[in-house]
Each structure stands twice: as structure tokens, then as C-alpha cells.
Design an enzyme around this catalytic site. Structure first.
Site, PDB file in Angstrom:
ATOM      1  N   TYR A 124       0.856  -1.186   0.000  1.00  0.00           N
ATOM      2  CA  TYR A 124       0.000   0.000   0.000  1.00  0.00           C
ATOM      3  C   TYR A 124       0.888   1.231   0.000  1.00  0.00           C
ATOM      4  O   TYR A 124       1.984   1.200   0.582  1.00  0.00           O
ATOM      5  CB  TYR A 124      -0.858  -0.039   1.274  1.00  0.00           C
ATOM      6  CG  TYR A 124      -2.171   0.673   1.161  1.00  0.00           C
ATOM      7  CD1 TYR A 124      -3.129   0.261   0.237  1.00  0.00           C
ATOM      8  CD2 TYR A 124      -2.479   1.758   1.976  1.00  0.00           C
ATOM      9  CE1 TYR A 124      -4.349   0.914   0.138  1.00  0.00           C
ATOM     10  CE2 TYR A 124      -3.698   2.400   1.885  1.00  0.00           C
ATOM     11  CZ  TYR A 124      -4.627   1.970   0.963  1.00  0.00           C
ATOM     12  OH  TYR A 124      -5.827   2.621   0.868  1.00  0.00           O
ATOM     13  N   ARG A 127     -19.893 -11.592  -9.249  1.00  0.00           N
ATOM     14  CA  ARG A 127     -19.522 -12.845  -9.900  1.00  0.00           C
ATOM     15  C   ARG A 127     -20.590 -13.891  -9.614  1.00  0.00           C
ATOM     16  O   ARG A 127     -21.243 -13.845  -8.559  1.00  0.00           O
ATOM     17  CB  ARG A 127     -18.168 -13.326  -9.350  1.00  0.00           C
ATOM     18  CG  ARG A 127     -17.003 -12.599  -9.994  1.00  0.00           C
ATOM     19  CD  ARG A 127     -15.708 -12.953  -9.315  1.00  0.00           C
ATOM     20  NE  ARG A 127     -15.700 -12.435  -7.937  1.00  0.00           N
ATOM     21  CZ  ARG A 127     -14.653 -12.521  -7.109  1.00  0.00           C
ATOM     22  NH1 ARG A 127     -13.552 -13.105  -7.511  1.00  0.00           N
ATOM     23  NH2 ARG A 127     -14.724 -12.017  -5.895  1.00  0.00           N
ATOM     24  N   ARG A 156     -22.133 -17.396  -8.454  1.00  0.00           N
ATOM     25  CA  ARG A 156     -21.730 -18.242  -7.323  1.00  0.00           C
ATOM     26  C   ARG A 156     -22.901 -19.146  -6.961  1.00  0.00           C
ATOM     27  O   ARG A 156     -24.025 -18.933  -7.419  1.00  0.00           O
ATOM     28  CB  ARG A 156     -21.327 -17.379  -6.139  1.00  0.00           C
ATOM     29  CG  ARG A 156     -22.443 -16.451  -5.670  1.00  0.00           C
ATOM     30  CD  ARG A 156     -21.893 -15.352  -4.798  1.00  0.00           C
ATOM     31  NE  ARG A 156     -21.229 -14.343  -5.610  1.00  0.00           N
ATOM     32  CZ  ARG A 156     -20.259 -13.538  -5.164  1.00  0.00           C
ATOM     33  NH1 ARG A 156     -19.843 -13.640  -3.937  1.00  0.00           N
ATOM     34  NH2 ARG A 156     -19.717 -12.633  -5.953  1.00  0.00           N
ATOM     35  N   MET A 160      -9.549  -5.495  -7.708  1.00  0.00           N
ATOM     36  CA  MET A 160      -9.501  -6.867  -7.200  1.00  0.00           C
ATOM     37  C   MET A 160      -8.953  -7.882  -8.199  1.00  0.00           C
ATOM     38  O   MET A 160      -8.337  -8.869  -7.812  1.00  0.00           O
ATOM     39  CB  MET A 160     -10.881  -7.307  -6.732  1.00  0.00           C
ATOM     40  CG  MET A 160     -11.288  -6.634  -5.423  1.00  0.00           C
ATOM     41  SD  MET A 160     -12.640  -7.496  -4.574  1.00  0.00           S
ATOM     42  CE  MET A 160     -13.922  -7.508  -5.820  1.00  0.00           C
ATOM     43  N   PHE A 197     -10.616   7.152  -7.158  1.00  0.00           N
ATOM     44  CA  PHE A 197     -10.934   7.748  -5.856  1.00  0.00           C
ATOM     45  C   PHE A 197     -10.199   6.992  -4.760  1.00  0.00           C
ATOM     46  O   PHE A 197     -10.190   5.761  -4.722  1.00  0.00           O
ATOM     47  CB  PHE A 197     -12.440   7.718  -5.576  1.00  0.00           C
ATOM     48  CG  PHE A 197     -12.763   8.346  -4.247  1.00  0.00           C
ATOM     49  CD1 PHE A 197     -12.699   9.715  -4.097  1.00  0.00           C
ATOM     50  CD2 PHE A 197     -13.042   7.566  -3.132  1.00  0.00           C
ATOM     51  CE1 PHE A 197     -12.922  10.312  -2.862  1.00  0.00           C
ATOM     52  CE2 PHE A 197     -13.275   8.153  -1.889  1.00  0.00           C
ATOM     53  CZ  PHE A 197     -13.222   9.528  -1.754  1.00  0.00           C
TER      54      PHE A 197
END
Lengths: 357, 357
Positions: B74, B196, B198, B266, B288
Site C-alpha cells: 500500500y 460474480r 456463485r 480486485m 478515488f
């Protein structure tokens, strides 16, 4: 003083005035490769009525968007049969009775798109043309609405720039690129141009630096350059007409909170925006399309100011026409072919010369 | 009324007051996988001086950014040894003599980042904490500054949204995603969430629609959906925490002149911006980062308004805490491990429970 006499004549019909002319026009009635589908035709142009203006076109450039429109690859779709071309400059021959702003002998440019300027004569309605000042050259005038206007708007509308700030661009030898370097110089803004390496790179570097570029680097040189550590502020604004890796390289140099503006995609590859550039460097990725801006700002004060500023810069010798070659209308196929296959050290602009036709 | 008595005591030294406590802290002194490098330590915390406030932390969540910070991935780099965690809620135990805004017994949240909230006791300076209203639950309070604030700002700061407009987002089951659906409902804005596929997709759909989502579609369903022809306005705003193909699919549905805001990645793939989307659809691609916004707007009226609005929504039952599980501090390794490997139908938030330590 033809415009005044027309007003006096009042209801006299077009026929009675016998002013019609025969125009040479470059027309196409289907999409395809320009050399295949564009034909030279002769057509009578009737006298101007109402607010129409009959113009003897003198010169009209071939822009990439003209080519793409003929190929059917552009989002602006013409109505067939269509006359090619979107820019030009010409002399007013006669005006309709309701015309008030121009008169015979004025030099004008069309300021709307899709009017069909590849013709020796054309009629435009008065609101679609702009009279140019006497000290503005005909080629400068004929090439102002697409490329210098694009450069001007991209420098004005995205990021507040102050003297001493830096702009970086790829495709720096394009017609927009040449205008960007000149406008930046006039604004006391540093401009760094990126170009592909080539045999005559030193000539190109010299030419663009003479126009006003602070530095010209090849795609290879910029990768290891320390210019933004040693000499110049990091760019707040990057102008991209290439896409792909070239745009990624520009992005790497943009200052935090800067903007990459895309106005072309010569590599046919998209712009890649890394998550880190977006989130942690707060870089914005935007696009600019002159055609849309013109449509949205047609009668605005902002547009009038833009033309005034650009004409002033031309008058002062601070904004020159792009590198170009005038091509007699008979040789239009060569010009279309050359426009598709840029040769030499700049993307030379081919300009159709209708002055003798 | 401890704060007043402290003021009366004046120059009494810390030692003389014998108020120090022993805190359980989750600390790390190098980058690495959280389960490997984070250790539970006991440390004495001295009495608050000047404008310091001693807080008994009750709960403190594990956010993805906390994990990434420990991994060294990070951009915010802690000073070692560091205490993990950036959010939490706790009760004021005692205050330094210069503290004026909070008193013993108040429930507060830290509102600056990097303070180290994974501890049973912590000292914060007064300007870095905010007293929460009595009707705001402790878990809602402890999870407000990262995810609901991100959702709130992304809905406020990029595109003007009016009632009946549409927002689209991927990762719709994330903590931000859950807040976006609830805030949109409170603003009468349609929100379409992409997730997604599932096994328990119907349960997830039901849950997110109960929170306020107008529709929840899988990545496969959105490709052929006609929802923006049949039912809803095309989205002006798209929120992306995935990147790659998922972001490209969002872009395909954005209305002309709309904006894609990226706040996460992600998939670890960048956002691809096509030249046509940039130029002809005039779509903007922005990022952002809540941490930067907080830094730049620390003491602004805008920030105070945001907390007031969010607290009001919580009080009215319109903004619920994300799906979560409270984990006793002793089981911190399980919590860190689970936070790294989301299980179940939402990205469940693991919240460290310090209330009994």
C-alpha cells in the site's frame, strides 16, 4: 457592394440573375477506400438564395477524419452522394438577399463540419462561415478549425495551466502536435513532444523546437529521460493521439492529479489506466472530440474568443500552418493516397488547391 | 466529569494520577503476510497529556487496505513497530487537560488514518476523533470512515445525480458496494450491482436488493441484459473495484459523458479505456482514494456534513453495517486469515472485538 445591390433587387429570382457556376467536386456515394470511391464531378451550382453565400473555394485540406469518414469508420455518417472535406478557405462570389455579415470579395472559412469543402465552388449558409482578417494567410485559415482549435481547447479546457507548467504529448509531429507546441510557446508553457524514432529525427527535432517545443524525445528516449527531475516541472497535462504503450509511457510522467486527454488512436490500441495511477496518483483519463465541442458551443462567446485568439496568433507569426503540400485538384488521387500513407519527417498535410479550377 | 476534574488538577503529573492501563495490541515490525508478522503484545499505555484522549477500543474492523499495508503493498508506509488497523470505535476513559470536545464515557471513532486501532486501549489526540451520536450502533460507527465514506464521496463528487438516475457498480457485494446500494436508495437513485456468479447467487441477490439495489446481475447476465433499454436510464456513473474485463463491461453501459470511478482493483488488471469511449462517447475515467480525500479535507465543512448525513442515515435505519463477524482478539490469526480469503456470499467483514480485553 454586391450584397447591398442584392438587397435592393428584392424579389428578383435566381434565374433572372444568371450567376450560376460550374463546380469541380470530389464526391463519393458509398464507403470505401478514398482512391476507389472518390470521383471528380462537374456540377452546376445555382445562385445563392436567402442567407446563402456562394464561395469560390481556394484551398481545402485532407484531414485523417475526412479519410475515416469516407471509409465509413467515423461516427459522423454523411448522406450520399456526399462531397468530401470539412475545412477550407475561399472567396465570397455572391450572397443571398438576407445575408448581412459578409460581402463579395471577403475571404471566409466554413466553421461547421460536414459541409463538403472539396469543391471549387460551394454554397454555405451565412451562420456556417466566418470572415477572416486580411492579414491571415489562406492556408492558415483553411487549416484552423480542426487542428489548431483542437490544440487550443485541449490546452484550455482540462487543466488550469500557468506559466512555467509543462505539457507532454505523443504524436508531436502531427498537425495538432505542431499547433500545441506553438500555442504552448505563446502561453509560456513548456511542451515536451514524443515522436517515433526515424532516419531524419534530428531534422524533425530541430523543426519542432523551432516551432516552440521545449524538448523532442523519441519513444525510446523518454523511457529513461530525467527531464522531469532535472529541468522541468512534471506535466499536469498529457495529450495522446497514439494509445497503447505510448499512452502508458505518457501516463508514467504525469504529475499527481494530472490529466491524460486522448484525441486520437493511431496505434489502434486502447489507453490502459492502471489502478494505481487512477487511485493513488489521481490521474484522470479523458477524451476530446472537436466535432462535438463545435456542436455544443456553436454560437458561444467562448468559440468567438477562440477564433479571435488564433487569428491574432497567426497575424503575429506565432501560429504557422502545418507542414503541407498544395496539390492541384486534378491530382486528387495522389493526394488522397499520400494522405493515407504519410511520408517524410512530419505527417505532412495535403491541401487540395482549387484556386485554378 | 473526569475532564473537568483534570482541568482543575492543572499541573498534576501523569505519574501522580496513576491512570495508566495495559493494552493488548496487534503489532508488526516488518512487512509480510499478516498471519506471519502480526503479533499480540501487552503494553502499558500512559495517561493522556495535553489534548490526548485515552480510549478503550471496543471493536475494530479488518479492511483490505489494512492487509495491504502490512504486506507492504500500500502506498501508506507505517513506521515500525506499527499497530495495525485504521478504523474502530471506543469509549473515552480519560482525557488530557487541554481536551474540550469529549469527556469520559463518550463513544468516539478515530477519523484519521494510520493511528493503529487494533488495540484494546489507544491514545488519540482530540482532533483525530469524533464523538458519535447515542443512537448510532457501535459496529456501524466502527465501520463508517472507510467504506460508507468512500461510497458517499463517489456518489457526491464526480457526476451530478438526480432522482431517477442510475449508478452501476461491480463488486456490488463489497462493503463499499453494500453502502452504495443503501445510499442510492436513500437518494432515490437506481443502483445496478454486478457480482460474480456463485452457488448462493439468489441469496446474495435477495440480500443486496433488500439493502436497496434496483437489480443485481452476474458478470454473465449483464453482457446480454437490456435493462438500460427496457427499465432504467443508462448510468451516468459507474463504480469499479475490479478492473480488467469487468470494468470494460461497465464502460459499455455508461451513458455518453458519464464517468467510471475506480476505487479498487480486485482482478489485478488495469482499466482499459477504448479510444472510441474516450473520444466519441466522452467518457471520463477517474480514481478515488478515501485516504487522500480525508487528508485534503480534514477540517472542512464538507467532511462534517458527510459524517452528519451518514450518522442520520444510520439512526434512521437506512444504512446498516456490512455483513460481519465479531472475532475475539485472541482469535486474531483466524480473523486475519479469513479476511484474506473471503468466504460465503458476501465479502464478510471481520471485526476484532476488544470489548472484553
Amino acid at each position: 457592394m454586391l450584397s447591398q445591390s442584392i438587397k435592393c433587387i428584392g424579389n428578383l429570382t435566381n434565374k433572372a440573375r444568371h450567376m450560376s457556376v460550374v463546380a469541380s467536386k470530389l464526391k463519393y456515394d458509398k464507403y470505401g477506400e478514398p482512391v476507389d470511391v472518390v470521383k471528380l464531378c462537374k456540377e452546376e451550382v445555382s445562385d445563392p438564395v436567402n442567407n446563402e453565400v456562394l464561395v469560390k473555394i481556394l484551398v481545402s485540406p485532407i484531414n485523417p477524419a475526412d479519410i475515416n469518414t469516407i471509409q465509413g469508420k467515423y461516427p459522423v455518417k454523411p448522406k450520399f452522394p456526399a462531397v468530401g472535406g470539412n475545412e477550407g478557405a475561399g472567396e465570397v462570389i455572391s450572397v443571398g438577399p438576407k445575408v448581412t455579415k459578409v460581402k463579395k470579395g471577403d475571404i471566409i472559412i466554413p466553421v461547421a463540419t460536414g459541409l463538403g469543402t472539396w469543391a471549387s465552388y460551394a454554397k454555405f449558409t451565412e451562420e456556417n462561415i466566418l470572415k477572416i482578417p486580411g492579414n491571415v494567410g489562406i492556408v492558415e485559415a483553411a487549416t484552423i478549425t480542426v487542428n489548431p482549435c483542437t490544440a487550443y481547447r485541449m490546452l484550455k479546457d482540462f487543466v488550469p495551466l500557468a506559466e512555467g507548467d509543462t505539457v507532454i504529448q505523443n504524436g508531436a509531429n502531427s498537425a495538432v502536435g505542431q499547433a500545441v507546441h506553438q500555442l504552448c510557446k505563446a502561453m509560456n508553457i513548456n511542451s515536451v513532444g514524443i515522436v517515433r524514432d526515424r532516419a531524419d529525427i534530428e531534422d524533425l527535432r530541430k523543426h519542432l523546437c523551432c516551432l516552440g517545443a521545449t524538448a523532442i524525445l523519441t519513444e525510446e528516449e523518454i523511457r529513461t529521460s530525467t527531464i522531469f527531475k532535472d529541468r522541468l516541472k512534471k506535466p499536469k497535462l498529457a495529450l495522446n493521439c497514439v494509445g497503447g504503450k505510448s499512452a502508458t509511457e505518457l501516463t508514467r510522467h504525469i504529475d499527481s492529479k494530472g490529466t491524460l486527454v486522448t484525441y486520437g488512436g493511431m496505434s489502434r490500441e486502447p489507453v490502459t489506466a492502471s489502478t494505481a495511477a487512477l487511485i493513488f496518483k489521481d490521474i484522470s483519463f479523458k477524451g476530446f472530440w472537436m466535432t462535438r465541442w463545435t456542436k455544443e458551443n456553436f454560437n458561444t462567446e467562448e468559440r468567438a474568443t477562440m477564433f479571435k485568439d488564433l487569428f491574432n496568433l497567426i497575424s503575429e507569426g506565432k501560429l504557422k500552418a502545418p507542414i503541407h503540400e498544395l496539390v492541384p485538384i486534378e491530382n486528387y488521387k495522389d493526394a488522397l493516397d499520400s494522405a493515407l500513407n504519410f511520408k517524410g519527417f512530419t505527417g505532412k498535410k495535403y491541401i487540395l488547391d482549387f484556386s485554378k479550377s
